[in-house]
Design a protein around this motif. Structure first.
Motif, PDB file in Angstrom:
ATOM      1  N   SER A  33       0.822  -1.211   0.000  1.00  0.00           N
ATOM      2  CA  SER A  33       0.000   0.000   0.000  1.00  0.00           C
ATOM      3  C   SER A  33       0.852   1.256   0.000  1.00  0.00           C
ATOM      4  N   SER A  34       2.059   1.161   0.541  1.00  0.00           N
ATOM      5  CA  SER A  34       2.971   2.308   0.510  1.00  0.00           C
ATOM      6  C   SER A  34       4.399   1.829   0.739  1.00  0.00           C
ATOM      7  N   VAL A  35       5.315   2.660   0.295  1.00  0.00           N
ATOM      8  CA  VAL A  35       6.741   2.369   0.422  1.00  0.00           C
ATOM      9  C   VAL A  35       7.410   3.584   1.044  1.00  0.00           C
ATOM     10  N   PHE A  36       8.227   3.359   2.062  1.00  0.00           N
ATOM     11  CA  PHE A  36       8.938   4.441   2.735  1.00  0.00           C
ATOM     12  C   PHE A  36      10.429   4.292   2.446  1.00  0.00           C
ATOM     13  N   PRO A  37      10.992   5.116   1.570  1.00  0.00           N
ATOM     14  CA  PRO A  37      12.431   5.038   1.298  1.00  0.00           C
ATOM     15  C   PRO A  37      13.241   5.467   2.521  1.00  0.00           C
ATOM     16  N   ARG A  38      14.324   4.762   2.767  1.00  0.00           N
ATOM     17  CA  ARG A  38      15.222   5.058   3.885  1.00  0.00           C
ATOM     18  C   ARG A  38      16.661   5.046   3.381  1.00  0.00           C
ATOM     19  N   ARG A  39      17.504   5.770   4.068  1.00  0.00           N
ATOM     20  CA  ARG A  39      18.938   5.729   3.812  1.00  0.00           C
ATOM     21  C   ARG A  39      19.640   5.730   5.155  1.00  0.00           C
ATOM     22  N   ARG A  40      20.548   4.779   5.340  1.00  0.00           N
ATOM     23  CA  ARG A  40      21.305   4.695   6.582  1.00  0.00           C
ATOM     24  C   ARG A  40      22.768   4.974   6.257  1.00  0.00           C
ATOM     25  N   VAL A  41      23.339   5.971   6.936  1.00  0.00           N
ATOM     26  CA  VAL A  41      24.740   6.334   6.756  1.00  0.00           C
ATOM     27  C   VAL A  41      25.485   5.929   8.025  1.00  0.00           C
ATOM     28  N   THR A  42      26.524   5.131   7.870  1.00  0.00           N
ATOM     29  CA  THR A  42      27.333   4.682   8.998  1.00  0.00           C
ATOM     30  C   THR A  42      28.762   5.151   8.791  1.00  0.00           C
ATOM     31  N   LYS A  43      29.320   5.788   9.800  1.00  0.00           N
ATOM     32  CA  LYS A  43      30.702   6.262   9.750  1.00  0.00           C
ATOM     33  C   LYS A  43      31.500   5.572  10.850  1.00  0.00           C
ATOM     34  N   PHE A  44      32.637   5.061  10.468  1.00  0.00           N
ATOM     35  CA  PHE A  44      33.552   4.431  11.408  1.00  0.00           C
ATOM     36  C   PHE A  44      34.791   5.302  11.495  1.00  0.00           C
ATOM     37  N   LYS A  45      35.241   5.618  12.710  1.00  0.00           N
ATOM     38  CA  LYS A  45      36.406   6.466  12.897  1.00  0.00           C
ATOM     39  C   LYS A  45      37.324   5.838  13.933  1.00  0.00           C
ATOM     40  N   ARG A  46      38.587   5.714  13.554  1.00  0.00           N
ATOM     41  CA  ARG A  46      39.586   5.163  14.472  1.00  0.00           C
ATOM     42  C   ARG A  46      40.096   6.308  15.348  1.00  0.00           C
ATOM     43  N   VAL A  47      40.034   6.114  16.666  1.00  0.00           N
ATOM     44  CA  VAL A  47      40.478   7.117  17.633  1.00  0.00           C
ATOM     45  C   VAL A  47      41.380   6.455  18.675  1.00  0.00           C
ATOM     46  N   VAL A  48      42.202   7.272  19.306  1.00  0.00           N
ATOM     47  CA  VAL A  48      43.058   6.781  20.383  1.00  0.00           C
ATOM     48  C   VAL A  48      42.549   7.373  21.690  1.00  0.00           C
ATOM     49  N   GLU A  49      42.174   6.491  22.621  1.00  0.00           N
ATOM     50  CA  GLU A  49      41.703   6.908  23.942  1.00  0.00           C
ATOM     51  C   GLU A  49      42.526   6.191  24.995  1.00  0.00           C
ATOM     52  N   GLU A  50      43.125   6.963  25.864  1.00  0.00           N
ATOM     53  CA  GLU A  50      43.927   6.409  26.966  1.00  0.00           C
ATOM     54  C   GLU A  50      44.963   5.409  26.455  1.00  0.00           C
ATOM     55  N   GLY A  51      45.590   5.755  25.330  1.00  0.00           N
ATOM     56  CA  GLY A  51      46.644   4.916  24.775  1.00  0.00           C
ATOM     57  C   GLY A  51      46.166   3.698  24.003  1.00  0.00           C
ATOM     58  N   GLN A  52      44.858   3.514  23.882  1.00  0.00           N
ATOM     59  CA  GLN A  52      44.312   2.376  23.142  1.00  0.00           C
ATOM     60  C   GLN A  52      43.590   2.861  21.888  1.00  0.00           C
ATOM     61  N   THR A  53      43.775   2.124  20.799  1.00  0.00           N
ATOM     62  CA  THR A  53      43.061   2.444  19.569  1.00  0.00           C
ATOM     63  C   THR A  53      41.683   1.801  19.615  1.00  0.00           C
ATOM     64  N   LYS A  54      40.652   2.623  19.375  1.00  0.00           N
ATOM     65  CA  LYS A  54      39.270   2.153  19.372  1.00  0.00           C
ATOM     66  C   LYS A  54      38.589   2.644  18.100  1.00  0.00           C
ATOM     67  N   VAL A  55      37.458   2.055  17.786  1.00  0.00           N
ATOM     68  CA  VAL A  55      36.678   2.467  16.617  1.00  0.00           C
ATOM     69  C   VAL A  55      35.354   3.053  17.099  1.00  0.00           C
ATOM     70  N   GLN A  56      35.087   4.301  16.694  1.00  0.00           N
ATOM     71  CA  GLN A  56      33.806   4.931  17.005  1.00  0.00           C
ATOM     72  C   GLN A  56      32.848   4.665  15.848  1.00  0.00           C
ATOM     73  N   LEU A  57      31.601   4.451  16.160  1.00  0.00           N
ATOM     74  CA  LEU A  57      30.576   4.233  15.155  1.00  0.00           C
ATOM     75  C   LEU A  57      29.539   5.344  15.282  1.00  0.00           C
ATOM     76  N   LEU A  58      29.314   6.069  14.206  1.00  0.00           N
ATOM     77  CA  LEU A  58      28.280   7.099  14.149  1.00  0.00           C
ATOM     78  C   LEU A  58      27.285   6.681  13.084  1.00  0.00           C
ATOM     79  N   GLN A  59      25.994   6.674  13.435  1.00  0.00           N
ATOM     80  CA  GLN A  59      24.992   6.211  12.480  1.00  0.00           C
ATOM     81  C   GLN A  59      23.856   7.222  12.391  1.00  0.00           C
ATOM     82  N   ARG A  60      23.426   7.471  11.146  1.00  0.00           N
ATOM     83  CA  ARG A  60      22.329   8.412  10.894  1.00  0.00           C
ATOM     84  C   ARG A  60      21.355   7.743   9.928  1.00  0.00           C
TER      85      ARG A  60
END
Length: 79
Positions: A33-60
């Motif tokens: 009966s209807s269609v809802f278009p969606r778009r998901r954007v995911t960004k991965f960023k490598r960061v250093v916190e307290e001497g450890q490398t971690k990956v942050q995930l941002l999603q919209r």
């Protein structure tokens, strides 16, 4: 539809973009009966916190207006 990429000159970022449709079915006819278009954007960023490398995930998630044809069937976007 999925696309991925790394911005030029940046080795600490990775992006992914995915398009999909949420389809609502008519319970009586069993057709869309209807269609809802969606778009998901995911960004991965490598960061250093307290001497450890971690990956942050941002999603919209981007929501677009529903698409409905005169006969009640959903229409799908191109692209």
């Amino acid at each position: 539809n999925r696309s991925v990429g790394i911005p030029e000159g940046r080795d600490d970022l990775f992006n992914a973009s995915e398009r999909y449709q949420e389809v609502v079915m008519d319970a009586r006819s069993g057709s869309p009966s209807s269609v809802f278009p969606r778009r998901r954007v995911t960004k991965f960023k490598r960061v250093v916190e307290e001497g450890q490398t971690k990956v942050q995930l941002l999603q919209r998630t981007e929501l677009f207006p529903s698409l409905v044809t005169p006969d009640g069937a959903g229409s799908l976007p191109i692209g």
